[in-house]
Design a protein around this motif. Structure first.
Motif, PDB file in Angstrom:
ATOM      1  N   MET A 198       0.802  -1.316  -0.122  1.00  8.88           N
ATOM      2  CA  MET A 198       0.009  -0.053  -0.052  1.00  8.88           C
ATOM      3  C   MET A 198       0.949   1.080  -0.045  1.00  8.88           C
ATOM      4  N   LYS A 199       0.333   2.404  -0.652  1.00  6.33           N
ATOM      5  CA  LYS A 199       0.960   3.452  -0.526  1.00  6.33           C
ATOM      6  C   LYS A 199       1.187   4.102   0.926  1.00  6.33           C
ATOM      7  N   LYS A 200       2.288   4.678   1.165  1.00  8.40           N
ATOM      8  CA  LYS A 200       2.571   5.232   2.426  1.00  8.40           C
ATOM      9  C   LYS A 200       1.776   6.577   2.591  1.00  8.40           C
ATOM     10  N   HIS A 201       1.157   7.052   1.638  1.00 10.37           N
ATOM     11  CA  HIS A 201       0.271   8.431   1.765  1.00 10.37           C
ATOM     12  C   HIS A 201      -1.247   8.138   1.567  1.00 10.37           C
ATOM     13  N   ILE A 202      -1.978   8.434   2.564  1.00  9.25           N
ATOM     14  CA  ILE A 202      -3.217   8.144   2.748  1.00  9.25           C
ATOM     15  C   ILE A 202      -3.969   9.534   2.894  1.00  9.25           C
ATOM     16  N   SER A 203      -5.150   9.577   2.125  1.00  5.11           N
ATOM     17  CA  SER A 203      -5.882  10.640   1.903  1.00  5.11           C
ATOM     18  C   SER A 203      -7.265   9.994   2.535  1.00  5.11           C
ATOM     19  N   ILE A 204      -7.779  10.683   3.657  1.00  5.42           N
ATOM     20  CA  ILE A 204      -9.235  10.432   4.174  1.00  5.42           C
ATOM     21  C   ILE A 204     -10.021  11.628   3.469  1.00  5.42           C
ATOM     22  N   ILE A 205     -11.314  10.873   3.033  1.00  2.72           N
ATOM     23  CA  ILE A 205     -12.373  11.711   2.746  1.00  2.72           C
ATOM     24  C   ILE A 205     -13.751  11.269   3.390  1.00  2.72           C
ATOM     25  N   GLY A 206     -14.261  12.147   4.348  1.00  2.13           N
ATOM     26  CA  GLY A 206     -15.533  11.830   4.956  1.00  2.13           C
ATOM     27  C   GLY A 206     -16.676  12.043   4.118  1.00  2.13           C
ATOM     28  N   VAL A 207     -17.748  11.178   4.204  1.00  2.10           N
ATOM     29  CA  VAL A 207     -18.893  11.441   3.616  1.00  2.10           C
ATOM     30  C   VAL A 207     -20.048  11.354   4.334  1.00  2.10           C
ATOM     31  N   PRO A 208     -20.520  12.405   5.102  1.00  2.00           N
ATOM     32  CA  PRO A 208     -21.577  12.345   5.963  1.00  2.00           C
ATOM     33  C   PRO A 208     -23.150  12.135   5.335  1.00  2.00           C
ATOM     34  N   MET A 209     -23.039  10.931   4.533  1.00  2.00           N
ATOM     35  CA  MET A 209     -24.452  10.690   3.966  1.00  2.00           C
ATOM     36  C   MET A 209     -25.340  10.056   4.790  1.00  2.00           C
ATOM     37  N   ASP A 210     -26.440  10.432   4.990  1.00  2.00           N
ATOM     38  CA  ASP A 210     -27.641   9.485   5.584  1.00  2.00           C
ATOM     39  C   ASP A 210     -28.923   9.193   4.477  1.00  2.00           C
ATOM     40  N   LEU A 211     -28.714   9.731   3.215  1.00  2.00           N
ATOM     41  CA  LEU A 211     -30.187  10.075   2.787  1.00  2.00           C
ATOM     42  C   LEU A 211     -30.327   8.543   1.880  1.00  2.00           C
ATOM     43  N   GLY A 212     -29.349   7.775   1.719  1.00  2.00           N
ATOM     44  CA  GLY A 212     -29.668   6.487   0.906  1.00  2.00           C
ATOM     45  C   GLY A 212     -30.152   5.474   1.796  1.00  2.00           C
ATOM     46  N   GLN A 213     -30.664   5.478   3.150  1.00  2.00           N
ATOM     47  CA  GLN A 213     -31.280   4.631   3.677  1.00  2.00           C
ATOM     48  C   GLN A 213     -32.346   5.503   4.717  1.00  2.00           C
ATOM     49  N   SER A 214     -33.248   4.805   5.464  1.00  2.00           N
ATOM     50  CA  SER A 214     -34.224   5.307   6.245  1.00  2.00           C
ATOM     51  C   SER A 214     -34.032   5.492   7.872  1.00  2.00           C
ATOM     52  N   ARG A 215     -32.877   5.289   8.345  1.00  2.00           N
ATOM     53  CA  ARG A 215     -32.548   5.431   9.827  1.00  2.00           C
ATOM     54  C   ARG A 215     -31.508   6.448   9.952  1.00  2.00           C
ATOM     55  N   ARG A 216     -31.875   7.877  10.502  1.00  2.00           N
ATOM     56  CA  ARG A 216     -30.919   8.854  10.641  1.00  2.00           C
ATOM     57  C   ARG A 216     -29.935   8.580  11.633  1.00  2.00           C
ATOM     58  N   GLY A 217     -28.668   9.254  11.309  1.00  2.00           N
ATOM     59  CA  GLY A 217     -27.572   9.099  12.405  1.00  2.00           C
ATOM     60  C   GLY A 217     -26.379   8.788  11.565  1.00  2.00           C
ATOM     61  N   VAL A 218     -26.393   8.018  10.565  1.00  2.00           N
ATOM     62  CA  VAL A 218     -25.446   7.666  10.134  1.00  2.00           C
ATOM     63  C   VAL A 218     -24.388   8.636   9.412  1.00  2.00           C
ATOM     64  N   ASP A 219     -24.916   9.671   9.198  1.00  2.00           N
ATOM     65  CA  ASP A 219     -24.181  10.917   8.577  1.00  2.00           C
ATOM     66  C   ASP A 219     -23.100  11.345   9.576  1.00  2.00           C
ATOM     67  N   MET A 220     -23.169  10.869  10.887  1.00  2.00           N
ATOM     68  CA  MET A 220     -22.193  11.359  11.869  1.00  2.00           C
ATOM     69  C   MET A 220     -21.236   9.963  11.998  1.00  2.00           C
ATOM     70  N   GLY A 221     -21.208   9.217  11.063  1.00  2.00           N
ATOM     71  CA  GLY A 221     -20.104   8.253  10.898  1.00  2.00           C
ATOM     72  C   GLY A 221     -18.736   8.389  10.706  1.00  2.00           C
ATOM     73  N   PRO A 222     -18.409   9.457   9.997  1.00  2.00           N
ATOM     74  CA  PRO A 222     -17.080   9.957   9.638  1.00  2.00           C
ATOM     75  C   PRO A 222     -16.578  10.637  10.755  1.00  2.00           C
ATOM     76  N   SER A 223     -17.634  11.312  11.533  1.00  2.00           N
ATOM     77  CA  SER A 223     -16.729  11.880  12.882  1.00  2.00           C
ATOM     78  C   SER A 223     -16.632  10.965  13.789  1.00  2.00           C
ATOM     79  N   ALA A 224     -17.809   9.961  13.961  1.00  2.00           N
ATOM     80  CA  ALA A 224     -17.344   9.076  15.026  1.00  2.00           C
ATOM     81  C   ALA A 224     -16.178   8.004  14.809  1.00  2.00           C
ATOM     82  N   MET A 225     -15.649   7.878  13.743  1.00  2.00           N
ATOM     83  CA  MET A 225     -14.475   7.026  13.257  1.00  2.00           C
ATOM     84  C   MET A 225     -13.160   7.919  13.476  1.00  2.00           C
ATOM     85  N   ARG A 226     -13.310   9.167  13.428  1.00  2.00           N
ATOM     86  CA  ARG A 226     -12.113  10.095  13.610  1.00  2.00           C
ATOM     87  C   ARG A 226     -12.042  10.311  15.108  1.00  2.00           C
ATOM     88  N   TYR A 227     -12.945  10.480  15.731  1.00  2.00           N
ATOM     89  CA  TYR A 227     -13.064  10.465  17.103  1.00  2.00           C
ATOM     90  C   TYR A 227     -12.626   9.384  17.815  1.00  2.00           C
TER      91      TYR A 227
END
Length: 300
Positions: free
Chosen positions: A1-30
């Protein structure tokens, strides 16, 4: 694997019906994703989050059994552009979701850089539904079909090309909840699937060895799309569509360790972490631990 990693967060919750998954990127960073990878010697560039537009009142209802079609497609187009830029600069794309509909944009941005991109779909579900076969109209159950060029043209033509992957270059691992339309598509297209039956019967080591050997023969890069609901809910409770009888925490670490040893993974995403449904950020912590194994963390 490359030694340079670029992280992109995608706080999307519109593809499903249960709200809250938009906070997933923040939760993983935390949960320490950046610090964990930096400790392994990687140069991390956190590019922040893709801006997700909220659907207006005219977009709230489904469009031909596709909920939030316009907003989901616009977000994925932005993601595809961002991922494309990461690949062009020679960095490893690590995408944090968000619901699994974001894989549409991830694959759109990655696949154009490969002749035969492989995909490991680590998930309880096939995500091979279309508007016609989906029981819910939720687009997070469709991204693999969309990436095969099957589905609404607004989604399949993101980044102006289709398909993004070939059916023979896909391996689904951990499936245990498939709709009838998905089963038919798997049979018609000859998609390789290791269900929980195969994992139980063969063991995770054999499953991963077979998956890697299969993909090495035919691909020039492999994208890992890991849905946390691939794990058993006892280990990853914070997901929107949990299915009992899933892959264990230890089996998942083993799978990531074997992938790291194989050196075939060229991009990855971790999706469907929903802190609202979680227990003390347990699922995000599991996701980050699996990232550690994928990127070479060892006990000794």
């Amino acid at each position: 694997m490359k030694k340079h990693i670029s992280i992109i967060g995608v706080p999307m919750d519109l593809g499903q019906s249960r709200r809250g998954v938009d906070m997933g990127p923040s939760a993983m960073r935390y949960a320490g994703a950046i610090e964990r990878l930096e400790k392994l010697g990687y140069d991390i560039h956190d590019r922040g989050d893709i801006e997700i537009g909220r659907p207006g009142n005219d977009q709230m209802n489904s469009d031909g059994n596709l909920k939030h079609l316009k907003a989901v497609s616009e977000a994925n187009a932005k993601l595809a552009s961002a991922v494309n830029a990461v690949v062009e600069e020679g960095s490893f794309p690590l995408i944090l979701g968000g619901d699994h509909s974001i894989a549409i944009g991830s694959l759109a941005g990655i696949s154009k850089h490969y002749e035969n991109l492989g995909v490991i779909w680590y998930d309880a579900h096939g995500d091979l539904n279309t508007a016609e076969t989906s029981p819910s109209g939720n687009i997070h159950g469709m991204p693999l079909a969309v990436s095969l060029g099957i589905g609404h043209p607004t989604l399949t033509n993101i980044a102006d090309y289709s398909p993004k992957v070939k059916p023979e270059n896909i391996v689904i691992i951990g499936a245990r909840s498939l709709d009838e339309g998905e089963r038919e598509l798997i049979r018609e297209r000859g998609i390789k699937v290791f269900t929980m039956h195969e994992i139980d019967r063969l063991g995770m080591t054999k499953v991963m060895e077979e998956a890697i050997a299969y993909l090495k023969e035919r691909t020039d890069g492999v994208h890992l799309s890991l849905d946390l609901d691939g794990l058993d809910p006892s280990d990853a409770p914070g997901v929107g569509t949990p299915v009992l009888g899933g892959i264990s925490y230890r089996e998942s670490h083993l799978a990531m360790e074997i992938l790291e040893e194989s050196k075939i993974i060229t991009s990855a995403e971790f999706v469907e972490v929903n802190p609202i449904l979680d227990e003390k950020n347990k699922t995000a912590t599991v996701a980050v631990a699996l990232m550690g194994s994928l990127f070479g963390e060892k006990l000794l």
